[in-house]
Design a protein around this motif. Structure first.
Motif, PDB file in Angstrom:
ATOM      1  N   ILE A 164       0.867  -1.182   0.000  1.00 30.82           N
ATOM      2  CA  ILE A 164       0.000   0.000   0.000  1.00 30.82           C
ATOM      3  C   ILE A 164       0.899   1.226   0.000  1.00 30.82           C
ATOM      4  CG2 ILE A 164      -1.850   1.209   1.203  1.00 30.82           C
ATOM      5  CD1 ILE A 164      -2.617  -1.473   2.480  1.00 30.82           C
ATOM      6  N   THR A 165       0.825   2.021  -1.058  1.00 36.09           N
ATOM      7  CA  THR A 165       1.805   3.084  -1.277  1.00 36.09           C
ATOM      8  C   THR A 165       1.161   4.468  -1.224  1.00 36.09           C
ATOM      9  OG1 THR A 165       1.561   2.874  -3.680  1.00 36.09           O
ATOM     10  CG2 THR A 165       3.287   1.565  -2.635  1.00 36.09           C
ATOM     11  N   PRO A 166       1.954   5.509  -0.918  1.00 32.85           N
ATOM     12  CA  PRO A 166       1.431   6.859  -0.705  1.00 32.85           C
ATOM     13  C   PRO A 166       1.489   7.715  -1.965  1.00 32.85           C
ATOM     14  CG  PRO A 166       3.697   6.809  -0.021  1.00 32.85           C
ATOM     15  CD  PRO A 166       3.395   5.427  -0.553  1.00 32.85           C
ATOM     16  N   ILE A 190      -0.953  -4.633  -5.202  1.00 33.79           N
ATOM     17  CA  ILE A 190      -0.559  -3.252  -4.936  1.00 33.79           C
ATOM     18  C   ILE A 190      -1.785  -2.355  -4.933  1.00 33.79           C
ATOM     19  CG2 ILE A 190       0.907  -1.324  -5.667  1.00 33.79           C
ATOM     20  CD1 ILE A 190       2.495  -3.390  -7.345  1.00 33.79           C
ATOM     21  N   LYS A 191      -1.869  -1.486  -3.930  1.00 35.71           N
ATOM     22  CA  LYS A 191      -2.867  -0.420  -3.950  1.00 35.71           C
ATOM     23  C   LYS A 191      -2.139   0.918  -3.890  1.00 35.71           C
ATOM     24  CE  LYS A 191      -5.075   2.159  -1.133  1.00 35.71           C
ATOM     25  NZ  LYS A 191      -5.300   3.379  -1.970  1.00 35.71           N
ATOM     26  N   PRO A 192      -2.017   1.604  -5.036  1.00 34.76           N
ATOM     27  CA  PRO A 192      -1.443   2.950  -4.987  1.00 34.76           C
ATOM     28  C   PRO A 192      -2.437   3.933  -4.414  1.00 34.76           C
ATOM     29  CG  PRO A 192      -2.170   2.458  -7.216  1.00 34.76           C
ATOM     30  CD  PRO A 192      -2.402   1.208  -6.396  1.00 34.76           C
ATOM     31  N   SER A 193      -1.957   5.095  -4.009  1.00 30.31           N
ATOM     32  CA  SER A 193      -2.863   6.138  -3.527  1.00 30.31           C
ATOM     33  C   SER A 193      -3.853   6.519  -4.621  1.00 30.31           C
ATOM     34  CB  SER A 193      -2.060   7.369  -3.113  1.00 30.31           C
ATOM     35  OG  SER A 193      -2.919   8.479  -2.911  1.00 30.31           O
ATOM     36  N   GLU A 194      -5.081   6.789  -4.204  1.00 34.21           N
ATOM     37  CA  GLU A 194      -6.095   7.228  -5.159  1.00 34.21           C
ATOM     38  C   GLU A 194      -5.751   8.581  -5.775  1.00 34.21           C
ATOM     39  OE1 GLU A 194      -7.283   8.667  -1.074  1.00 34.21           O
ATOM     40  OE2 GLU A 194      -6.500   6.805  -1.957  1.00 34.21           O
ATOM     41  N   PRO A 197      -2.443   7.338  -8.985  1.00 37.09           N
ATOM     42  CA  PRO A 197      -2.446   5.935  -9.426  1.00 37.09           C
ATOM     43  C   PRO A 197      -1.676   5.648 -10.709  1.00 37.09           C
ATOM     44  CG  PRO A 197      -4.496   6.990 -10.060  1.00 37.09           C
ATOM     45  CD  PRO A 197      -3.721   8.016  -9.275  1.00 37.09           C
ATOM     46  N   SER A 198      -1.445   6.660 -11.545  1.00 36.61           N
ATOM     47  CA  SER A 198      -1.054   6.397 -12.928  1.00 36.61           C
ATOM     48  C   SER A 198       0.314   5.742 -13.085  1.00 36.61           C
ATOM     49  CB  SER A 198      -1.084   7.695 -13.736  1.00 36.61           C
ATOM     50  OG  SER A 198      -2.384   8.192 -13.832  1.00 36.61           O
ATOM     51  N   SER A 199       1.325   6.218 -12.342  1.00 35.94           N
ATOM     52  CA  SER A 199       2.667   5.676 -12.563  1.00 35.94           C
ATOM     53  C   SER A 199       2.752   4.215 -12.139  1.00 35.94           C
ATOM     54  CB  SER A 199       3.723   6.516 -11.845  1.00 35.94           C
ATOM     55  OG  SER A 199       3.525   6.522 -10.445  1.00 35.94           O
ATOM     56  N   THR A 200       1.965   3.804 -11.156  1.00 37.82           N
ATOM     57  CA  THR A 200       1.945   2.389 -10.780  1.00 37.82           C
ATOM     58  C   THR A 200       1.305   1.552 -11.882  1.00 37.82           C
ATOM     59  OG1 THR A 200       1.847   2.961  -8.435  1.00 37.82           O
ATOM     60  CG2 THR A 200       1.161   0.746  -9.036  1.00 37.82           C
ATOM     61  N   VAL A 201       0.294   2.093 -12.540  1.00 42.28           N
ATOM     62  CA  VAL A 201      -0.318   1.398 -13.672  1.00 42.28           C
ATOM     63  C   VAL A 201       0.706   1.255 -14.806  1.00 42.28           C
ATOM     64  CG1 VAL A 201      -2.101   1.557 -15.460  1.00 42.28           C
ATOM     65  CG2 VAL A 201      -2.656   2.097 -13.074  1.00 42.28           C
ATOM     66  N   ILE A 202       1.459   2.306 -15.057  1.00 38.43           N
ATOM     67  CA  ILE A 202       2.508   2.215 -16.085  1.00 38.43           C
ATOM     68  C   ILE A 202       3.526   1.152 -15.700  1.00 38.43           C
ATOM     69  CG2 ILE A 202       4.403   3.460 -17.209  1.00 38.43           C
ATOM     70  CD1 ILE A 202       2.712   6.012 -16.935  1.00 38.43           C
ATOM     71  N   LEU A 203       3.884   1.070 -14.414  1.00 41.13           N
ATOM     72  CA  LEU A 203       4.799   0.027 -13.970  1.00 41.13           C
ATOM     73  C   LEU A 203       4.229  -1.354 -14.265  1.00 41.13           C
ATOM     74  CD1 LEU A 203       7.341  -0.917 -12.493  1.00 41.13           C
ATOM     75  CD2 LEU A 203       6.103  -0.643 -10.326  1.00 41.13           C
ATOM     76  N   GLY A 204       2.930  -1.527 -14.084  1.00 45.60           N
ATOM     77  CA  GLY A 204       2.301  -2.796 -14.437  1.00 45.60           C
ATOM     78  C   GLY A 204       2.481  -3.132 -15.905  1.00 45.60           C
ATOM     79  N   VAL A 217       2.050 -10.075 -10.129  1.00 49.80           N
ATOM     80  CA  VAL A 217       1.828  -8.706  -9.658  1.00 49.80           C
ATOM     81  C   VAL A 217       0.440  -8.265 -10.085  1.00 49.80           C
ATOM     82  CG1 VAL A 217       2.560  -6.296  -9.791  1.00 49.80           C
ATOM     83  CG2 VAL A 217       4.279  -8.118  -9.746  1.00 49.80           C
ATOM     84  N   ASN A 218      -0.359  -7.830  -9.118  1.00 49.21           N
ATOM     85  CA  ASN A 218      -1.712  -7.360  -9.368  1.00 49.21           C
ATOM     86  C   ASN A 218      -1.854  -5.947  -8.804  1.00 49.21           C
ATOM     87  OD1 ASN A 218      -3.179 -10.161 -10.107  1.00 49.21           O
ATOM     88  ND2 ASN A 218      -1.730 -10.493  -8.440  1.00 49.21           N
ATOM     89  N   ILE A 219      -2.654  -5.129  -9.446  1.00 46.60           N
ATOM     90  CA  ILE A 219      -2.842  -3.742  -9.034  1.00 46.60           C
ATOM     91  C   ILE A 219      -4.337  -3.473  -8.916  1.00 46.60           C
ATOM     92  CG2 ILE A 219      -2.456  -1.310  -9.619  1.00 46.60           C
ATOM     93  CD1 ILE A 219      -0.087  -2.303 -11.389  1.00 46.60           C
ATOM     94  N   VAL A 220      -4.750  -2.966  -7.745  1.00 47.10           N
ATOM     95  CA  VAL A 220      -6.150  -2.585  -7.555  1.00 47.10           C
ATOM     96  C   VAL A 220      -6.187  -1.100  -7.208  1.00 47.10           C
ATOM     97  CG1 VAL A 220      -8.299  -3.016  -6.333  1.00 47.10           C
ATOM     98  CG2 VAL A 220      -6.692  -4.893  -6.713  1.00 47.10           C
TER      99      VAL A 220
END
Length: 505
Positions: A164-166, A190-194, A197-204, A217-220
Motif C-alpha cells: 500500500i503506497t502513498p 498493490i494499492k497505490p494512492s487514489e 495511481p497512474s505511474s503504478t499502472v505504467i509500472l504494471g 503482480v496485481n494492481i487494484v
C-alpha cells in the motif's frame, strides 16, 4: 512575499487524460460495477486521470490471483537468476519510459518535473539492486552440532505481499517495495494512492512487457476502504507493507491483527537537525533549505525541525530566510522549479492550521505563512515558511506538518540538544552539524532515529536500509534488510545416519 522566486506558468497543459485500470491475473480490467474516480492536477485544477474504482470484488480477485501464482510456484520456485533477469528488464524499461512516468507523477502530485525525473532514475537503480540481491540470497548452515547432525537455515518468501503506497513519491516508494518482494520470490497485490495511481499502472505495463508471469503482480485502484482494508483483513495475504501516516499505520496493524500477518510500516517523522556552533553555517543553511522544501515538505524525511545552538541561532536563521527567498516556487512543469503544488485542498488547510496556531501561541514568522499566487496557475501553492520563537510543547514543533514549514528551536548544551531531538513520538531521521567527529558520533549514538546524517541531509543509497523507530514504523526497506522483510526463516535439522540412541528400549 513579492521578493520570493516565482516561476509562472509556461506552456498550456496539453497532456491527455490518463485512463487507469486494475491489473488482475495479467489482464487490465474495469470495475465490475463500473465505478470510477478522477484525479485533478493540484497545480492546474484540471482532470488528468480517469481511473477504475475498485471494491471488495476486485480486491479479492487480485488476492486470489496472487495466492494461486505463489502457491503453484510460477515465480516463487524460479531460480534467483531467472527472477533477477526480469527485474533487470524492468529497470531498463523504466529508464526507457522515464519521461512518460515522470510526467504522470508531476501531473497527479504537483511535484516539479526535474525532481520527478530524478526519482524515476533512482527507482531504476532500486530494481537493479534488488536483482543483485535475488542472485545472492543465502541461508546458513551449522556443522558444529555433532558428527551426526547438520543444521540448515533456509530463507523462503513470505508469500502474498500487499503493498500500500502513498501519494508523495508514488513511483519511488512502490520501487522500494515491489522489486524486493519479487526478488524474495513473493507475489504481490498493490494499492497505490487514489491521488497518484497512474505511474503504478505504467509500472504494471512494464512488468508485463518484461515477462512477469500472470498473477505475480496485481494492481487494484481505489480507496483505503474497502481496498486496503480488504487486503489487511484477508487470510490469503501473508504480509502488508505500508508507507504513509502514523495514524493509518496504526489502523493497518489493527486490521491485520485478526490473521497475525507480518506488517512492515514506514510512517511519519518530525526529523531534527541539530546545528552546533563550530559547523559551516553556509553548508548547514543550504541543506536545511533543501530538507524542508524538497517535495514541498510533503516528505516523511523532511528536515522540518531545526535545533540550533543559541550562539548561532540568529545568524543561521537569517541565512535560511535569505536562501528561502531564492528557492523557485511555481509551475511544476518548468525544469527550473524547485517546489510545486500542494497535493489537496484538505492538506493545504492542515499545513496552514499549524502555522496559524503557532502564530496565535506567540511564535514569530520571519518568512511566509500562507498561500502563494503563481501567475497563470489556479492550483494550490503554499509559500516558504520559517517559524521561530517556539517552544518544544507547541504542535508545530512536535507534529508532522508535511509542508514547506520550518520550525526553529534553540539549545545551550549537547545534553539539551539530544533531549529536544528525542522529545517526539517519531524516530525516523535525524541530522547533526559539527566539525567535531566526537560530537557527531555522540549524537548519532544517542539520538532515537533509524537514520542519522552527519554534515549532510537526505543522502540515500539502495544499499543502505531505511526505516524508523518509535511511531515512525516497523521494519526496514532497501538494502539487504529490505529483502529480509519479505522472507521467512525455516530451520531444517538433519540427522546423518542411524546414530540416535533409542528413546524406548
Amino acid at each position: 512575499m513579492t521578493d520570493l522566486t516565482i516561476i509562472p506558468a509556461g506552456k498550456s497543459l496539453q497532456e491527455p487524460v490518463f485512463e487507469a485500470r486494475h491489473l488482475i491475473n495479467g489482464t487490465w480490467q474495469t470495475s465490475a460495477d463500473g465505478a470510477s474516480f478522477e484525479r485533478q492536477s493540484p497545480a492546474h485544477l484540471v482532470t488528468v486521470t480517469h481511473a477504475a474504482k475498485g471494491g471488495v470484488a476486485e480486491t479479492e480477485a487480485a488476492i486470489a490471483s496472487a495466492r494461486t501464482a505463489f502457491d503453484d510456484g510460477r515465480w516463487s520456485r524460479l531460480s534467483g537468476k531467472s527472477r533477477a533477469t526480469v527485474l533487470l528488464k524492468v529497470a531498463d524499461l523504466i529508464e526507457r519510459d522515464l519521461e512518460r512516468i515522470a510526467m504522470r507523477d508531476t501531473l497527479e502530485s504537483g511535484k516539479p518535473i526535474a525532481q520527478a525525473r530524478d526519482e524515476i532514475a533512482g527507482a531504476a537503480d532500486l530494481w537493479r539492486h534488488a536483482a543483485a540481491l535475488a542472485r545472492t540470497l543465502t541461508g546458513d548452515s551449522h556443522n558444529t552440532l555433532g558428527d551426526d547432525m547438520l543444521g540448515v537455515v533456509l530463507k523462503e518468501p513470505v508469500g502474498v505481499a500487499a503493498l500500500i503506497t502513498p501519494w508523495n513519491f508514488p513511483f519511488l516508494i512502490v520501487s522500494q517495495k515491489l522489486p524486493y518482494a519479487l526478488a524474495a520470490g513473493c507475489t504481490a497485490v498493490i494499492k497505490p494512492s487514489e491521488m497518484t495511481p497512474s505511474s503504478t499502472v505504467i509500472l504494471g505495463e512494464l512488468l508485463i512487457e518484461a515477462g512477469i508471469p500472470d498473477g505475480v503482480v496485481n494492481i487494484v485502484l481505489g480507496y483505503g476502504d474497502p481496498v486496503g482494508t480488504t487486503m489487511c483483513e484477508s487470510e490469503h495475504v501473508d504480509m502488508v507493507s505500508f508507507t504513509g501516516s502514523t495514524g493509518v499505520g496504526k489502523a493497518i496493524v489493527r486490521a491485520s491483527a485478526g490473521t497475525l500477518k507480518k506488517v512492515s510500516l514506514e510512517l511519519g517523522g518530525k526529523n531534527p537537525q541539530v546545528v552546533f556552533p563550530d559547523c559551516d553555517l553556509d553548508d548547514a543553511a543550504d541543506a536545511i533549505v533543501f530538507g524542508v522544501y524538497f517535495n514541498a515538505g510533503e516528505c516523511c524525511n523532511s528536515g522540518s525541525r531545526i535545533i540550533v545552538h543559541e550562539d548561532v541561532a540568529e545568524a543561521l536563521t537569517e541565512k535560511v530566510v535569505a536562501l528561502s527567498r531564492k528557492v523557485a516556487f511555481g509551475d511544476p512543469l518548468d525544469p527550473k522549479t524547485k517546489v510545486g503544488a500542494i497535493i489537496s485542498e484538505a492538506h493545504f488547510a492542515k499545513i496552514d492550521s499549524y502555522v496559524e496556531a503557532a502564530r496565535e501561541a506567540g511564535a514569530e514568522i520571519p518568512l511566509g505563512g500562507g498561500a502563494l499566487e503563481i501567475p497563470g496557475l489556479s492550483g494550490r501553492f503554499y509559500g516558504p515558511t520559517v517559524v521561530t520563537n517556539i517552544s518544544s510543547g507547541m504542535a508545530i514543533a512536535r507534529e508532522e506538518v508535511f509542508g514547506p514549514v520550518l520550525s526553529v528551536l534553540t539549545f545551550k548544551s549537547i545534553e539539551e540538544a539530544i533531549e529536544l531531538a528525542n522529545d517526539a513520538s517519531y524516530g525516523l531521521s535525524a541530522g547533526v552539524w559539527s566539525r567535531d567527529v566526537s560530537t557527531c558520533l555522540a549524537f548519532a549514538r544517542r539520538v532515537q532515529a533509524g537514520t542519522v546524517w552527519t554534515n549532510t541531509w537526505m543522502d540515500g543509497y539502495s544499499e543502505l536500509p531505511f526505516g524508523g523507530v518509535k511511531q515512525s514504523g516497523l521494519g526496514r526497506e532497501l538494502g539487504r534488510y529490505g529483502l529480509e522483510e519479505y522472507l521467512e526463516v525455516k530451520t531444517v535439522t538433519m540427522r546423518i545416519g542411524r546414530t540416535r540412541a533409542p528413546w524406548v528400549e
